[in-house]
Scaffold this motif. Sequence first.
Motif, PDB file in Angstrom:
ATOM      1  N   LYS A 322      14.213 -17.116  63.360  1.00  0.00           N
ATOM      2  CA  LYS A 322      13.148 -16.255  62.826  1.00  0.00           C
ATOM      3  C   LYS A 322      13.440 -14.775  63.060  1.00  0.00           C
ATOM      4  N   GLY A 323      14.655 -14.463  63.548  1.00  0.00           N
ATOM      5  CA  GLY A 323      15.037 -13.067  63.776  1.00  0.00           C
ATOM      6  C   GLY A 323      14.472 -12.463  65.043  1.00  0.00           C
ATOM      7  N   MET A 348       7.402  -7.087  72.316  1.00  0.00           N
ATOM      8  CA  MET A 348       6.770  -7.834  71.237  1.00  0.00           C
ATOM      9  C   MET A 348       6.813  -9.322  71.572  1.00  0.00           C
ATOM     10  N   THR A 349       5.853 -10.086  71.054  1.00  0.00           N
ATOM     11  CA  THR A 349       5.728 -11.491  71.430  1.00  0.00           C
ATOM     12  C   THR A 349       5.754 -12.417  70.214  1.00  0.00           C
ATOM     13  N   ARG A 350       6.144 -13.659  70.499  1.00  0.00           N
ATOM     14  CA  ARG A 350       6.037 -14.745  69.530  1.00  0.00           C
ATOM     15  C   ARG A 350       5.603 -16.005  70.285  1.00  0.00           C
ATOM     16  N   LEU A 351       4.901 -16.884  69.584  1.00  0.00           N
ATOM     17  CA  LEU A 351       4.438 -18.142  70.145  1.00  0.00           C
ATOM     18  C   LEU A 351       5.195 -19.290  69.498  1.00  0.00           C
ATOM     19  N   VAL A 352       5.567 -20.262  70.298  1.00  0.00           N
ATOM     20  CA  VAL A 352       6.156 -21.493  69.786  1.00  0.00           C
ATOM     21  C   VAL A 352       5.199 -22.615  70.150  1.00  0.00           C
ATOM     22  N   ALA A 353       4.554 -23.201  69.117  1.00  0.00           N
ATOM     23  CA  ALA A 353       3.521 -24.207  69.354  1.00  0.00           C
ATOM     24  C   ALA A 353       3.630 -25.299  68.307  1.00  0.00           C
ATOM     25  N   GLY A 358       3.163 -31.335  62.067  1.00  0.00           N
ATOM     26  CA  GLY A 358       4.153 -31.970  62.928  1.00  0.00           C
ATOM     27  C   GLY A 358       5.284 -31.026  63.245  1.00  0.00           C
ATOM     28  N   GLY A 359       6.009 -31.298  64.297  1.00  0.00           N
ATOM     29  CA  GLY A 359       7.078 -30.412  64.733  1.00  0.00           C
ATOM     30  C   GLY A 359       6.517 -29.162  65.391  1.00  0.00           C
ATOM     31  N   TYR A 360       7.354 -28.139  65.520  1.00  0.00           N
ATOM     32  CA  TYR A 360       6.952 -26.897  66.178  1.00  0.00           C
ATOM     33  C   TYR A 360       7.243 -25.707  65.271  1.00  0.00           C
ATOM     34  N   GLU A 361       6.396 -24.708  65.361  1.00  0.00           N
ATOM     35  CA  GLU A 361       6.539 -23.516  64.538  1.00  0.00           C
ATOM     36  C   GLU A 361       6.471 -22.266  65.399  1.00  0.00           C
ATOM     37  N   VAL A 362       7.065 -21.196  64.889  1.00  0.00           N
ATOM     38  CA  VAL A 362       7.004 -19.888  65.537  1.00  0.00           C
ATOM     39  C   VAL A 362       5.863 -19.115  64.897  1.00  0.00           C
ATOM     40  N   MET A 363       4.905 -18.676  65.711  1.00  0.00           N
ATOM     41  CA  MET A 363       3.728 -17.953  65.216  1.00  0.00           C
ATOM     42  C   MET A 363       3.666 -16.562  65.835  1.00  0.00           C
ATOM     43  N   GLU A 364       3.016 -15.658  65.127  1.00  0.00           N
ATOM     44  CA  GLU A 364       2.792 -14.322  65.681  1.00  0.00           C
ATOM     45  C   GLU A 364       1.601 -14.326  66.621  1.00  0.00           C
ATOM     46  N   ARG A 365       0.554 -15.112  66.253  1.00  0.00           N
ATOM     47  CA  ARG A 365      -0.633 -15.145  67.107  1.00  0.00           C
ATOM     48  C   ARG A 365      -1.420 -16.426  66.858  1.00  0.00           C
ATOM     49  N   TRP A 366      -2.311 -16.721  67.811  1.00  0.00           N
ATOM     50  CA  TRP A 366      -3.162 -17.893  67.714  1.00  0.00           C
ATOM     51  C   TRP A 366      -4.240 -17.676  66.647  1.00  0.00           C
ATOM     52  N   PRO A 367      -4.590 -18.736  65.907  1.00  0.00           N
ATOM     53  CA  PRO A 367      -5.746 -18.632  65.005  1.00  0.00           C
ATOM     54  C   PRO A 367      -7.020 -18.376  65.810  1.00  0.00           C
ATOM     55  N   ARG A 368      -7.942 -17.688  65.205  1.00  0.00           N
ATOM     56  CA  ARG A 368      -9.178 -17.336  65.916  1.00  0.00           C
ATOM     57  C   ARG A 368      -9.916 -18.582  66.405  1.00  0.00           C
ATOM     58  N   GLN A 369      -9.988 -19.630  65.577  1.00  0.00           N
ATOM     59  CA  GLN A 369     -10.763 -20.803  65.964  1.00  0.00           C
ATOM     60  C   GLN A 369     -10.181 -21.496  67.186  1.00  0.00           C
ATOM     61  N   THR A 370      -8.848 -21.492  67.308  1.00  0.00           N
ATOM     62  CA  THR A 370      -8.214 -22.107  68.482  1.00  0.00           C
ATOM     63  C   THR A 370      -8.544 -21.317  69.745  1.00  0.00           C
ATOM     64  N   LEU A 371      -8.443 -20.000  69.640  1.00  0.00           N
ATOM     65  CA  LEU A 371      -8.703 -19.135  70.789  1.00  0.00           C
ATOM     66  C   LEU A 371     -10.170 -19.209  71.199  1.00  0.00           C
ATOM     67  N   GLN A 372     -11.065 -19.223  70.213  1.00  0.00           N
ATOM     68  CA  GLN A 372     -12.492 -19.253  70.525  1.00  0.00           C
ATOM     69  C   GLN A 372     -12.899 -20.595  71.126  1.00  0.00           C
ATOM     70  N   ALA A 373     -12.290 -21.680  70.669  1.00  0.00           N
ATOM     71  CA  ALA A 373     -12.594 -22.999  71.235  1.00  0.00           C
ATOM     72  C   ALA A 373     -12.199 -23.049  72.703  1.00  0.00           C
ATOM     73  N   ALA A 374     -11.058 -22.442  73.041  1.00  0.00           N
ATOM     74  CA  ALA A 374     -10.642 -22.390  74.445  1.00  0.00           C
ATOM     75  C   ALA A 374     -11.549 -21.462  75.235  1.00  0.00           C
ATOM     76  N   GLY A 375     -11.892 -20.321  74.646  1.00  0.00           N
ATOM     77  CA  GLY A 375     -12.727 -19.340  75.329  1.00  0.00           C
ATOM     78  C   GLY A 375     -14.112 -19.850  75.654  1.00  0.00           C
ATOM     79  N   ALA A 376     -14.608 -20.819  74.910  1.00  0.00           N
ATOM     80  CA  ALA A 376     -15.941 -21.362  75.159  1.00  0.00           C
ATOM     81  C   ALA A 376     -16.049 -22.012  76.531  1.00  0.00           C
ATOM     82  N   HIS A 377     -14.915 -22.385  77.129  1.00  0.00           N
ATOM     83  CA  HIS A 377     -14.921 -23.051  78.439  1.00  0.00           C
ATOM     84  C   HIS A 377     -14.886 -22.050  79.606  1.00  0.00           C
ATOM     85  N   LEU A 378     -14.749 -20.759  79.314  1.00  0.00           N
ATOM     86  CA  LEU A 378     -14.638 -19.777  80.392  1.00  0.00           C
ATOM     87  C   LEU A 378     -15.916 -19.672  81.215  1.00  0.00           C
TER      88      LEU A 378
END
Length: 514
Positions: A322-323, A348-353, A358-378
């Motif tokens: 991905k360069g 600079m950062t990249r995420l591998v998730a 299926g499989g794994y992808e390189v992302m620039e950032r987490w989708p909002r819904q994923t982050l908010q679902a995790a944040g609800a447990h704080l």
Amino acid sequence: MPRAVRFKRLVYLIHRWCGVVGCILMLLWLGSGLVMLYVGYPRLLPAERLAALPALDTPRCCVPVEQALQRSQRPDQVRQVTLTSVAGQPRYILREGGGGLIAIDAITGYRVPPIDSRGALASARAFMGGTDATLMGTVLDDRWTHSGALDPHRPLYRVEIHDAASTLLYISSATGEVVMDAPLAQRGWNFVGAWLHWLYMFRDGSKDVVWSWTVIVLSAAGTVLALTGALAGIWRWRFSGKYKSGSRSPYRDTAMRWHHIVGLAFGGLVLTWVFSGLMSMNPVGIFDAKQRPDMDAYRQGLPGAIRPALSTSQALLHLKQKGFETRELEWRVLHGQGYLLARDARGMTRLVAKAPAGGYEVMERWPRQTLQAAGAHLISQGIESAQLLTRHDAFYYQRGEASMYAAAERRLPVLRIDFRDAGQTMAYLDPYTGDVVLSLDRSQRTGRWLFNLLHSWDLPAFLRFDTARDVVLTLCSLGGAILAITGCVIGYRRLRINAHAHARRSPLIGAGKQ
């Protein structure tokens, strides 16, 4: 004597004698604070550290992370796993459950023995591009290394680099990593800057209760000095009419007159600065959070136990395709899902998730819904509101290199979540890393206003005009310094008068006893 008159007399006396003792301290604080506006306390910024690391070479790297984890006594309790470079060689750095650090050779999979002087020198030279260096010995703590973040790395090797800046590097004895740099010029300015301002000549180690209370008591005395001075200055000023001299100030002596006038102009600022300095020490924990975010519930797992089903070599290859030239790779867990966080030389950062298909992808950032679902447990009381901020607000903002907060990453956009708990906690979640980069409840937000705002004028609106802000702060500091200098002159004169009076009385007292 009427109560109001007695109160005024008490204010004058307190200001006079606090000023005699405290005027020099106030001058040192104002002068050193002016230096700190332009020269920060020595620290190794993330961008500096990453820029000095080599790219992680996929053909040579690395043994599986599972093999490295087996070198820990409790692999499932390892809280942090990072692949980085030490002395130019790839290393897994593991932070165990108790906070201790161990280093694993990523080529052989064996645990790296305790760092010796040769290893410290090799690490320093590699970090500085091969520049010659001299080992200066080890230190548990010194004037530049009071930060608690350095505790797992102690004792530290001190290495002097023979470069143009005469840089001093500090090397971790636990991992061999360079954990701090301090060029000669920065060290020199800090002797009259942060080291003097924070009274670090009295500090011993990262946790020194005696030093903390020394600063608290002196700051409280300085606040009383400034407050009584402001009251006395206002009372003595003729807002309507003038004194016989034709002036609104009663003082004919030059030092007294200047002290009065400059005090009226800058005394309020000096009061806010010394008071906010007192608040920075969080006396008796008044700004402590009443309920802290539950980071374990947010992550729902540790990287020692939950990891992507992807080898280190495969992850580095995906990033390279991905360069993205990876300098550091970290195993993370978010909401029970293992992922990888990669950083390049610029930070600079990249995420591998795991990809939805299926499989794994390189992302620039987490989708909002994923982050908010995790944040609800704080916070267990639930979410009041959530919004994706595209501009810095009054609590989440970036500071310049000279600030003590320079190393804090404050990227945009950021997800802000407000909770329903009693303290109305706010949390800021970075979609680029998955980190909870900042959380504040009502008490901590009060501390932000009483310390950061009053001390640094750090509202985002002010920081956008950083040069103008620096100019105004410089002029105000100079005004405060004049106030302190005239106070020193007046205090010196007062001590001389008292000494002469005592000398005149002494012979009479002695004669009376004969």
